[in-house]
Write a protein that holds these residues in place. Structure first.
Motif, short mmCIF file in Angstrom:
data_model
loop_
_atom_site.label_atom_id
_atom_site.label_comp_id
_atom_site.label_asym_id
_atom_site.label_seq_id
_atom_site.Cartn_x
_atom_site.Cartn_y
_atom_site.Cartn_z
N LEU A 1 -0.69 8.87 0.61
CA LEU A 1 -1.76 9.06 -0.83
C LEU A 1 -0.77 10.13 -1.35
O LEU A 1 -0.28 10.35 -2.79
CB LEU A 1 -2.72 10.17 -0.40
CG LEU A 1 -3.88 10.30 -1.49
CD1 LEU A 1 -3.99 8.76 -2.18
CD2 LEU A 1 -4.87 10.97 -0.97
N ARG B 1 2.38 9.93 -3.25
CA ARG B 1 2.90 8.63 -3.72
C ARG B 1 4.07 8.76 -4.48
O ARG B 1 3.68 9.86 -4.75
CB ARG B 1 1.88 8.29 -4.68
CG ARG B 1 1.47 7.14 -3.23
CD ARG B 1 -0.68 7.34 -3.98
NE ARG B 1 -1.38 7.82 -3.99
CZ ARG B 1 -2.60 8.12 -5.01
NH1 ARG B 1 -3.15 7.46 -5.63
NH2 ARG B 1 -3.15 9.03 -4.95
N LYS B 2 4.46 7.78 -5.12
CA LYS B 2 5.42 7.54 -7.15
C LYS B 2 4.29 7.10 -7.40
O LYS B 2 3.67 6.79 -7.50
CB LYS B 2 6.70 7.10 -6.50
CG LYS B 2 7.22 7.42 -5.40
CD LYS B 2 8.27 8.45 -5.95
CE LYS B 2 9.51 9.29 -5.01
NZ LYS B 2 8.92 9.91 -3.99
N GLU C 1 3.32 3.94 -7.83
CA GLU C 1 2.41 3.18 -6.51
C GLU C 1 0.58 3.73 -6.83
O GLU C 1 0.28 3.31 -5.17
CB GLU C 1 3.66 4.10 -5.32
CG GLU C 1 4.62 3.43 -4.99
CD GLU C 1 4.42 2.00 -4.73
OE1 GLU C 1 5.49 1.59 -5.16
OE2 GLU C 1 3.51 1.04 -4.66
N SER D 1 -2.31 2.11 -6.52
CA SER D 1 -2.73 1.71 -6.34
C SER D 1 -3.82 0.58 -7.23
O SER D 1 -3.90 -0.57 -7.14
CB SER D 1 -4.10 1.83 -4.96
OG SER D 1 -5.26 2.50 -5.17
N ARG D 2 -4.31 1.07 -8.48
CA ARG D 2 -4.49 0.22 -9.20
C ARG D 2 -4.12 0.41 -10.51
O ARG D 2 -4.04 2.11 -10.88
CB ARG D 2 -6.29 0.68 -9.08
CG ARG D 2 -6.37 -0.15 -8.06
CD ARG D 2 -8.15 -0.91 -7.75
NE ARG D 2 -8.59 0.56 -7.19
CZ ARG D 2 -9.67 0.62 -6.69
NH1 ARG D 2 -10.65 0.07 -7.70
NH2 ARG D 2 -10.20 1.54 -6.50
N ASN E 1 -11.48 6.78 -9.66
CA ASN E 1 -10.89 5.97 -10.42
C ASN E 1 -12.54 5.34 -11.07
O ASN E 1 -12.66 5.02 -9.94
CB ASN E 1 -10.26 5.17 -10.05
CG ASN E 1 -9.62 3.76 -11.10
OD1 ASN E 1 -10.69 3.76 -12.10
ND2 ASN E 1 -9.03 3.12 -10.70
N GLU F 1 -5.38 2.80 0.51
CA GLU F 1 -4.58 1.22 0.49
C GLU F 1 -3.54 2.05 -0.12
O GLU F 1 -1.90 1.55 -0.05
CB GLU F 1 -5.13 1.30 -1.30
CG GLU F 1 -6.30 -0.32 -1.05
CD GLU F 1 -6.71 -0.97 -2.21
OE1 GLU F 1 -7.54 -1.62 -2.20
OE2 GLU F 1 -6.51 0.22 -3.66
N ALA F 2 -3.11 3.82 -0.18
CA ALA F 2 -2.09 4.74 -0.35
C ALA F 2 -0.92 3.65 1.07
O ALA F 2 -0.02 4.08 0.70
CB ALA F 2 -2.18 5.72 -0.81
N GLU G 1 8.93 3.44 0.62
CA GLU G 1 7.40 4.33 0.69
C GLU G 1 7.03 4.99 1.53
O GLU G 1 5.86 5.99 1.86
CB GLU G 1 6.67 4.11 -0.05
CG GLU G 1 6.96 3.88 -1.64
CD GLU G 1 7.41 4.78 -2.43
OE1 GLU G 1 7.73 4.66 -3.15
OE2 GLU G 1 6.96 6.47 -2.46
#
Lengths: 244, 244
Positions: A234, A237-238, A241, A243-244, B6, B232-233, B241
């Motif tokens: 988490l 992350r880049k 990346e 997730s949404r 989100n 999801e990450a 990754e």
DNA sequence: AAAAATAAAACGAGCGCTCGTTTTTTATTG
DNA sequence: CAATAAAAAACGAGCGCTCGTTTTATTTTT
């Protein structure tokens, strides 16, 4: 035997932790004795410590099986081998026994975490250290942590408040690490507080569901590795990346 | 007010869930009444249901405050307004009251999850549905789930076994989704069992620490969104990754 | 009228806790 | 060193109370 998480971490890391922190039932009881001279009628430290070990060990054992309220002092007396009168030399009420136990864990957690998280380390190292240390600590003292969690509702209001504050300390530490990592551009953390809370839940599951992980032959190191991997997925992350 | 996860998911989703599943205290007590005709001496359904609502609501309220063992039947009588004699029209022992409550939740969880997870959906959709559904369900029935978790130790051995099995059902469902996603090349999951267990811990924290999230004004939808993002990450990572 | 509930009493067991007594350990004395 | 005394530790019976449970005449609700 489940396929284990990344085992590149040396297998002796937990043993090192154990040796370095020197946590034992006896040391804990010695501390309790020193801090509770006013309520423990026994004068000789060796005698007191020996019996406190017995009392707490037995209390944790029975309580973690069927609950502190369900355990009677006659249960405790019978299983520990100490008489009812002798028990009251060590605490003046059942409630006081509860408080004495609940007061442990707090200072230990804060102390050990503070020792092991070095201010100069990179946030990613600090995060790993925080996670690993907490898990190792609760592995060594599982019955204490389990008891503290499950029996917090028995505390009187003022003490319950303290238990809640203590519960939030670890989260605070993790949250601060996350925020620092975000400031330095190392972490991607949109909600440090929520993230810290969920990480805390992952850490607590280890000692609350000890039976489950033990039954699956998952050593604490493997669990620590996995949680770190999960969390880093988490926060490391880049941008692309998401997730949404 | 914390910056929320989100929020692109429509805000009425939880309300939709509520309307669709029609879960209410009354419906649950009606089911309990129908399944326990042999132990409930009251013949009229309306009367029985009304009082069962009262009994269970009160039991959950008191127990979740100070523990089932600490609650006495005199407490229950006084707070519910029903006499001791009337209470025994609904259950024949305190243990039986415990069992009646613990028996709920299990079938409900399985039922609702099964309804909402559609076999034809992609694993990523199923995973989101499972997470969201579980959280919404425990939001609607928080006192029940909290009680079941905290009081499982009071159960007799045979019933405790059932409670443990039930605890593992959700994990199984999640694990299967993860494995299917991995087979289809949608997910990167090295340890489906461990991953499912940790996801379960995230879900449980919602209802076990309701006070914390409530105090921080985090609605269940926001929490669900965040957990989905977190999970999801991990499972939607690309190969490059890997965190290590 | 039947069903449901009440109110009160009672039972026996067990609870947390107290306190007089006994045992063990340690210090003192001859 | 042995005997005695004092201090410390522990014992265990019993107190007052509460618990879960049962019963029954009466009242209230449906």
């Amino acid at each position: 035997m489940p396929h284990l998480p990344n085992m590149s971490v040396p297998a002796e890391d937990f043993d090192d932790f154990r040796k370095m922190t020197l946590l034992s039932m006896e040391e804990i009881c010695r501390d309790i004795f020193k801090e509770n001279q006013h309520r423990i009628k026994i004068k000789k430290e060796a005698v007191a410590v020996r019996n406190l070990v017995n009392i707490f060990h037995t209390t944790l054992q029975i309580s973690n099986e069927k609950g502190f309220q369900t355990m009677s002092l006659r249960d405790l007396s019978r299983v520990s081998g100490l008489s009812m009168g002798a028990l009251y030399s060590y605490f003046s009420s059942k409630d006081e026994l509860l408080e004495m136990i609940q007061n442990q864990g707090r200072r230990i957690t804060l102390k050990i975490l503070s020792q092991r998280i070095r201010a100069g380390d990179a946030p990613s190292v600090q995060l790993q250290t925080a996670i690993r240390t907490h898990l190792y600590l609760t592995e060594v003292l599982q019955p204490w942590f389990y008891f503290s969690y499950m029996e917090a509702k028995n505390l009187k209001k003022t003490h319950r408040k303290k238990a809640i504050e203590s519960d939030l300390v670890t989260e605070e530490i993790i949250r601060e690490i996350l925020e620092k990592g975000a400031e330095k551009g190392e972490f991607r953390v949109d909600h440090p507080m929520l993230t810290a809370a969920v990480i805390k839940a992952m850490l607590q599951d280890w000692y609350l569901k000890r039976w489950k992980y033990s039954g699956r032959k998952i050593p604490v190191q493997a669990y620590a590795d996995f949680i770190i991997e999960f969390v880093e997925a988490l926060v490391l992350r880049k941008s692309s990346e998401s997730s949404r």
